[in-house]
Design an enzyme around this catalytic site. Structure first.
Site, mmCIF file in Angstrom:
data_model
loop_
_atom_site.group_PDB
_atom_site.id
_atom_site.type_symbol
_atom_site.label_atom_id
_atom_site.label_comp_id
_atom_site.label_asym_id
_atom_site.label_seq_id
_atom_site.Cartn_x
_atom_site.Cartn_y
_atom_site.Cartn_z
ATOM 1 N N CYS A 79 -0.256 4.108 2.354
ATOM 2 C CA CYS A 79 0.054 3.826 3.765
ATOM 3 C C CYS A 79 1.556 3.946 4.028
ATOM 4 O O CYS A 79 1.963 4.477 5.066
ATOM 5 C CB CYS A 79 -0.453 2.440 4.153
ATOM 6 N N CYS A 115 0.848 -1.201 0.000
ATOM 7 C CA CYS A 115 0.000 0.000 0.000
ATOM 8 C C CYS A 115 0.880 1.247 0.000
ATOM 9 O O CYS A 115 1.400 1.654 1.043
ATOM 10 C CB CYS A 115 -0.939 0.009 1.204
#
Length: 175
Positions: free
Chosen positions: A134, A131
């Site tokens: 993130c 991700c």
């Protein structure tokens, strides 16, 4: 099971993985809490039972039970957040970026351990789960808290070694 037990299960075609596991086990770049929390969080994120069991066992007795619980929480909450925010990041429709996530994630603000350590574990799990949004968010928090680039790199290096151990074991299972 320990890291040594795990290394003994790694096949010869993945000798580099064994050597990297040894290097990781003896690495002193991070504090013990950071290191063993990474073992637990990344072991769980690897989704391989042998890797998870070995790394949780390695951490047991070396850090307080609260560290192990918080590392488990980091793996769990990132399992949710990484899917959601990877979608938000990759979706062509940018409307999703303005919508509230409506996901409970209270553990991030109150993990029961040093918040920076929890961020480090979350970064490593986010790297495993791929991700980018993130990764950027956690890396930004860490840099603002004056965590060194070397410590951040070590966390991601540990994540990559742990993931490679899981893949080596899965590959060996095909023989």
């Amino acid at each position: 099971m320990s890291i040594d037990d795990l290394k003994s299960k790694i096949p010869d075609f993945a000798k580099d993985v064994r050597l990297n596991l040894s290097s990781m086990a003896s690495d002193e770049t991070l504090t013990p809490q950071q290191k063993y929390g990474l073992f637990v969080a990344c072991g769980i994120a690897s989704r391989n039972a042998d890797v998870r069991k070995a790394l949780v066992a390695e951490a047991a007795g070396k850090v307080d039970a609260s560290v192990i619980q918080a590392a488990k929480a980091a793996a769990s909450i990132m399992g949710m957040n990484n899917v959601y925010y990877r979608f938000v990041h990759l979706a062509s429709n940018k409307d999703y970026r303005t919508m509230p996530a409506r996901l409970r994630m209270n553990v991030i603000s109150n993990p029961g351990v040093d918040k920076i350590d929890f961020e480090l574990w979350s970064l490593a799990v986010s790297a495993i789960n791929g991700c980018g949004m993130c990764i950027d968010a956690h890396e930004d928090v860490l840099r603002k808290a004056n965590v060194t680039a070397e410590a951040i790199q070590a966390a991601v290096r540990f994540a990559s070694i742990i993931q490679s151990a899981a893949i080596a074991l899965e590959a060996a299972d095909t023989e």
